[in-house]
Design a protein around this motif. Sequence first.
Motif, mmCIF file in Angstrom:
data_model
loop_
_atom_site.group_PDB
_atom_site.id
_atom_site.type_symbol
_atom_site.label_atom_id
_atom_site.label_comp_id
_atom_site.label_asym_id
_atom_site.label_seq_id
_atom_site.Cartn_x
_atom_site.Cartn_y
_atom_site.Cartn_z
ATOM 1 N N ILE A 225 14.721 101.597 1.373
ATOM 2 C CA ILE A 225 14.717 100.376 2.172
ATOM 3 C C ILE A 225 15.957 100.352 3.060
ATOM 4 O O ILE A 225 17.063 100.694 2.625
ATOM 5 C CB ILE A 225 14.691 99.133 1.265
ATOM 6 N N ASP A 226 15.770 99.966 4.311
ATOM 7 C CA ASP A 226 16.877 99.894 5.248
ATOM 8 C C ASP A 226 17.941 98.921 4.748
ATOM 9 O O ASP A 226 17.634 97.875 4.168
ATOM 10 C CB ASP A 226 16.365 99.447 6.624
ATOM 11 N N ALA A 227 19.205 99.281 4.994
ATOM 12 C CA ALA A 227 20.314 98.443 4.523
ATOM 13 C C ALA A 227 20.270 97.054 5.147
ATOM 14 O O ALA A 227 20.689 96.078 4.519
ATOM 15 C CB ALA A 227 21.644 99.122 4.838
ATOM 16 N N ARG A 228 19.736 96.932 6.360
ATOM 17 C CA ARG A 228 19.648 95.613 6.984
ATOM 18 C C ARG A 228 18.669 94.709 6.246
ATOM 19 O O ARG A 228 18.923 93.511 6.071
ATOM 20 C CB ARG A 228 19.228 95.761 8.448
ATOM 21 N N ALA A 229 17.555 95.273 5.788
ATOM 22 C CA ALA A 229 16.592 94.478 5.023
ATOM 23 C C ALA A 229 17.193 94.033 3.696
ATOM 24 O O ALA A 229 17.036 92.875 3.281
ATOM 25 C CB ALA A 229 15.319 95.293 4.781
ATOM 26 N N LEU A 230 17.888 94.952 3.018
ATOM 27 C CA LEU A 230 18.545 94.594 1.767
ATOM 28 C C LEU A 230 19.598 93.521 1.994
ATOM 29 O O LEU A 230 19.739 92.582 1.194
ATOM 30 C CB LEU A 230 19.182 95.837 1.147
ATOM 31 N N CYS B 161 11.057 92.264 3.174
ATOM 32 C CA CYS B 161 11.572 90.951 3.570
ATOM 33 C C CYS B 161 10.509 89.864 3.440
ATOM 34 O O CYS B 161 10.805 88.742 3.008
ATOM 35 C CB CYS B 161 12.104 91.011 5.000
ATOM 36 N N LEU B 162 9.260 90.192 3.815
ATOM 37 C CA LEU B 162 8.183 89.195 3.754
ATOM 38 C C LEU B 162 7.825 88.830 2.324
ATOM 39 O O LEU B 162 7.230 87.767 2.088
ATOM 40 C CB LEU B 162 6.949 89.725 4.487
ATOM 41 N N ILE B 163 8.153 89.682 1.368
ATOM 42 C CA ILE B 163 7.890 89.354 -0.036
ATOM 43 C C ILE B 163 9.018 88.501 -0.621
ATOM 44 O O ILE B 163 8.772 87.455 -1.234
ATOM 45 C CB ILE B 163 7.706 90.648 -0.867
ATOM 46 N N TRP B 164 10.256 88.943 -0.404
ATOM 47 C CA TRP B 164 11.366 88.293 -1.083
ATOM 48 C C TRP B 164 11.825 87.011 -0.405
ATOM 49 O O TRP B 164 12.150 86.029 -1.093
ATOM 50 C CB TRP B 164 12.533 89.262 -1.215
#
Length: 275
Positions: free
Chosen positions: A29-34, A248-251
């Motif tokens: 997962i991209d660091a920006r999403a995390l 992102c859409l899940i969390w």
Amino acid sequence: MQQTRLEKAIVILNARQLRPESASHIGDIDARALLIVTVVYLLAMLSIPLQRTDAIIWFAVYPIISAPLAHIPYERLFRNSLYVLPLLVFIGIFNPFFDRTPAFTVFGLTISNGWISFISILIRGLLATQALLLLIHVAGFNEICEALRRIGFPTVIVTQLLMVYRYLQVLLQEALTMQRARMARSYGRDSLKASFRASSWGSFVGQLLLRTIERGRRINMAMKARCFHGSLSVVPSSRWDTADTVYCLIWVPLILALRFLDITTLLLSLLPLNS
């Protein structure tokens, strides 16, 4: 040879600087999403009033689910978060003395709002630490800083974060050098190897500060000699793709639901009650 605590700390800092090579379910997962999910999580949890302890507990869902996905046992993540417990206790220990308003009574024992807020501070502090530990473990500190830069964070602050993290390594390395020198001069005496005398701590800390300042000065001169222009660039190891959007859409909606919905009351209303 068994590693000392300083050596273990240096190894951990080096390991957390880069994204781990071992594969995990959220390792790509991209660091920006995390980072986005972690920031939303922290803002949502920390905005809950202190008296709503039941709502704060539900936020444990994120680290409990994410830890196995990152191939980290939650028990280990929880133990690592306990290092901040003394600081959290110091922050909230005075709440029960200043806020003695009764909240409820259990078995004849009156619980005040001060004790509730104290427990809330402990819970949210531990959960926030666990979320940050997960972020650093999965993405690595370098990629977190690069993610901050790519989403528009000021470059000077990102550079300062990178320099502080690397200065911690310099500090620990100098402390390790001093410890090894002291052990080499102990001539096998276990009392000198085991611990410092109270009178030795002042000179040790002072010498450590001077050594790290001198080491930092030499590093600064070396960076200028290599045309350092005030910015440390980190090449990102991943690009934003569909998996990052899905993550992102899940969390993010789930975290917002935990923040704005009364999950406890909702679940109690769904339970069958005997008339």
